[in-house]
Write a protein that holds these residues in place. Structure first.
Motif, mmCIF file in Angstrom:
data_model
loop_
_atom_site.group_PDB
_atom_site.id
_atom_site.type_symbol
_atom_site.label_atom_id
_atom_site.label_comp_id
_atom_site.label_asym_id
_atom_site.label_seq_id
_atom_site.Cartn_x
_atom_site.Cartn_y
_atom_site.Cartn_z
ATOM 1 N N MET A 23 81.758 -81.498 65.712
ATOM 2 C CA MET A 23 82.873 -81.051 64.873
ATOM 3 C C MET A 23 82.551 -81.270 63.397
ATOM 4 O O MET A 23 82.827 -80.410 62.559
ATOM 5 N N LEU A 24 81.955 -82.412 63.075
ATOM 6 C CA LEU A 24 81.559 -82.681 61.693
ATOM 7 C C LEU A 24 80.513 -81.676 61.219
ATOM 8 O O LEU A 24 80.607 -81.157 60.102
ATOM 9 N N LEU A 25 79.538 -81.386 62.066
ATOM 10 C CA LEU A 25 78.526 -80.390 61.706
ATOM 11 C C LEU A 25 79.153 -79.006 61.520
ATOM 12 O O LEU A 25 78.769 -78.247 60.623
ATOM 13 N N ILE A 28 80.827 -78.969 58.146
ATOM 14 C CA ILE A 28 79.828 -78.893 57.081
ATOM 15 C C ILE A 28 79.268 -77.481 56.974
ATOM 16 O O ILE A 28 79.120 -76.930 55.871
ATOM 17 N N VAL A 29 78.973 -76.853 58.107
ATOM 18 C CA VAL A 29 78.458 -75.480 58.099
ATOM 19 C C VAL A 29 79.506 -74.509 57.561
ATOM 20 O O VAL A 29 79.191 -73.605 56.787
ATOM 21 N N ALA A 30 80.764 -74.683 57.962
ATOM 22 C CA ALA A 30 81.833 -73.796 57.490
ATOM 23 C C ALA A 30 82.016 -73.903 55.975
ATOM 24 O O ALA A 30 82.155 -72.894 55.281
ATOM 25 N N VAL A 31 82.004 -75.132 55.452
ATOM 26 C CA VAL A 31 82.137 -75.321 54.006
ATOM 27 C C VAL A 31 80.932 -74.733 53.283
ATOM 28 O O VAL A 31 81.069 -74.083 52.237
ATOM 29 N N GLY A 32 79.743 -74.915 53.845
ATOM 30 C CA GLY A 32 78.541 -74.332 53.241
ATOM 31 C C GLY A 32 78.579 -72.817 53.236
ATOM 32 O O GLY A 32 78.203 -72.178 52.249
#
Length: 94
Positions: A23-25, A28-32
């Motif tokens: 979920m954290l990854l 992070i990918v969504a924000v990136g």
């Protein structure tokens, strides 16, 4: 050497808490991706505005006075104002 420790900690957390780490990854990918899309869209808009500004330089003794025989034209075909790098400076012939 710190990257080895970081990879070890990351693998430990991945195997200990897999759902939370994924979920954290994902966050992070969504924000990136959102940041990359924002940067890409702004870059495309800026390129279109730059492409709409036309610069033309002509040498014509009949159109311009003899002291300055170069005619420089800046034509802005965009809706936005662009600031020129050498605004207000007059070129001199040495």
């Amino acid at each position: 050497m710190f990257w080895v420790i970081g990879i070890g900690i990351g693998l430990f957390l991945l195997f200990t808490f897999p759902r939370q780490v994924f979920m954290l990854l994902g966050v992070i990918v969504a924000v990136g991706c959102a940041g990359g899309a924002y940067w890409w869209i702004n870059n495309r808009i800026d390129e279109r505005v730059k492409a709409a500004v036309i610069t033309d330089a002509r040498w014509s003794a009949g159109v311009c006075p003899e002291t300055n025989p170069v005619k420089i034209i800046f034509q802005n075909n965009s809706d936005r104002m662009r600031r020129l790098g050498h605004q207000g400076q007059r070129l001199r012939s040495w």
